[in-house]
Design a protein around this motif. Sequence first.
Motif, PDB file in Angstrom:
ATOM      1  N   LEU A 420      36.693  41.874  38.227  1.00  0.00           N
ATOM      2  CA  LEU A 420      38.380  41.458  37.604  1.00  0.00           C
ATOM      3  C   LEU A 420      38.467  40.347  38.443  1.00  0.00           C
ATOM      4  N   MET A 421      38.381  40.484  39.759  1.00  0.00           N
ATOM      5  CA  MET A 421      38.778  39.431  40.530  1.00  0.00           C
ATOM      6  C   MET A 421      37.931  38.076  39.977  1.00  0.00           C
ATOM      7  N   ALA A 422      36.640  38.054  39.833  1.00  0.00           N
ATOM      8  CA  ALA A 422      35.908  37.022  39.437  1.00  0.00           C
ATOM      9  C   ALA A 422      36.337  36.603  37.930  1.00  0.00           C
ATOM     10  N   ARG A 423      36.528  37.507  37.006  1.00  0.00           N
ATOM     11  CA  ARG A 423      37.161  37.143  35.855  1.00  0.00           C
ATOM     12  C   ARG A 423      38.266  36.342  35.734  1.00  0.00           C
ATOM     13  N   SER A 424      39.150  36.454  36.782  1.00  0.00           N
ATOM     14  CA  SER A 424      40.427  35.829  36.765  1.00  0.00           C
ATOM     15  C   SER A 424      40.461  34.644  37.323  1.00  0.00           C
ATOM     16  N   ILE A 425      39.543  34.260  38.239  1.00  0.00           N
ATOM     17  CA  ILE A 425      38.977  33.242  38.945  1.00  0.00           C
ATOM     18  C   ILE A 425      38.576  32.152  37.938  1.00  0.00           C
ATOM     19  N   LEU A 426      37.479  32.652  37.161  1.00  0.00           N
ATOM     20  CA  LEU A 426      36.904  31.980  35.978  1.00  0.00           C
ATOM     21  C   LEU A 426      37.762  31.529  34.827  1.00  0.00           C
TER      22      LEU A 426
END
Length: 472
Positions: A420-426
Amino acid sequence: MKICLIAEGCYPYVAGGVSSWIQMLMEGMPEHQFVICTIAASTQQKGQFKYRLPANVAAVEENFLDQIPEPPRRRTACRLTAEEKQALLDLISRDHTDWNLLFDLFARGGRYTAAQFLTSDAFLDLVMESCRDTYRQVPFNEVFWTIRSMLLPVLNLLQCHLPEADVYHAVSTGYAGLLGALFHHKTGKPFLITEHGIYSREREEEILKARWVDVYFKQTWIDFFMGMAREAYSQAGRIISLFYHARDLQISYGADPDRCIVVPNGIQVERFDGIGPISQQPHSLVLGAVVRVVPIKDLKTMIYSFAQVRQKLPEARFYLIGPTDEDPDYYQECLELIDSLHLEGVTFTGRADVAQWYGKLDLVLLGSISEGQPFVVLEAMASRRPVVATDVGSCRELLEGSGDGLGPAGEVVPVMNPNLMARSILHLAADPDRMRQMAENGRRRVERCYRVEDFLQAYRTLYEQAEGTWQA
């Protein structure tokens, strides 16, 4: 006015948010004199200060939890009243006890030292009674050494020198809060607590995960730290938290609502005035985390997250900005993780002037497992940089606001969830206009709610009120 700040596990030995808070408080009040009463884990830290002491620091009283008291030359016959014995039993089996009895029994000038009591028949009787009542299924040897390891540092700490001051101010509960309660008990002088995170809750989380604590003793250790917190709350004239959810937790743990107030952190917003907005020119995504390399900051989740980001944005870079020497083993684990993932684009900068770094970043990450009100989020907002942070401490309140109408300054994600952190960053990287709007929202929120001038004035007023009430 002379103010005694009681600090555990932070200033002046460890660089970080709480230590920076203490430094800012003292430097911002040159009209007052400060005494620092420190509590550190190891005597090896003696004199190893990471901060230059301000001119208005009159003294530093160093105390260490691993100090071994000198054994008594001869065995002492410790005679306890029924009330004193019950207070000791409560200390090791319940989450509250009569600390005033224990202060008078073990503090400097009391009847017994820690060494005298822990080598006495009275202590052996206490352990045996605990075995009969609480630990029937546990080997005596384990009960004996667990109770001794629990009592030794705290009873030894009660023997510390009592600094002369007009106000005693602990920057956590735990051992620091207990010393504040002791100093208040001995002098009657005002006592304040500021909790950056909820200490007893943080210790509970650590104990539940800890391998060194046998399952039979986990609740005992949790109750032990909760008992110290309850005593600190009961003695403090003001109990200060940094955000409203923390205040609610303090009250749920026994603090008097009428004595609980919220004073947010503040920063020197002007320090970040020279940092321009995120570039509108096409460029590779640059992420950064201003962080101590220690497990509670959970760098590994951020590294796993960045690995996913690199799959979509192979030119992205990630800078970990901060000291790497506090926990060398964890630093090595992070390096090995990066190597095992064959991950490029990650740089550990070491110690750095963080104000020089924010302008080089597009997005700031915070992956902590536990926080209070992190300065890094406030600094990123002042620097016009959006933030992706875990849902800890006041991060949600900082990034989403509390009804101020300014709009979000970033996104909040669950703890230990790299996906979810990667999803928010992207998600943010794909919408630069939204990132720039979040950046402006954050800057306006800091200017309105989190200025250092307001923070310092709040504490000036608290100190003056405390001293005035005591004098009256």
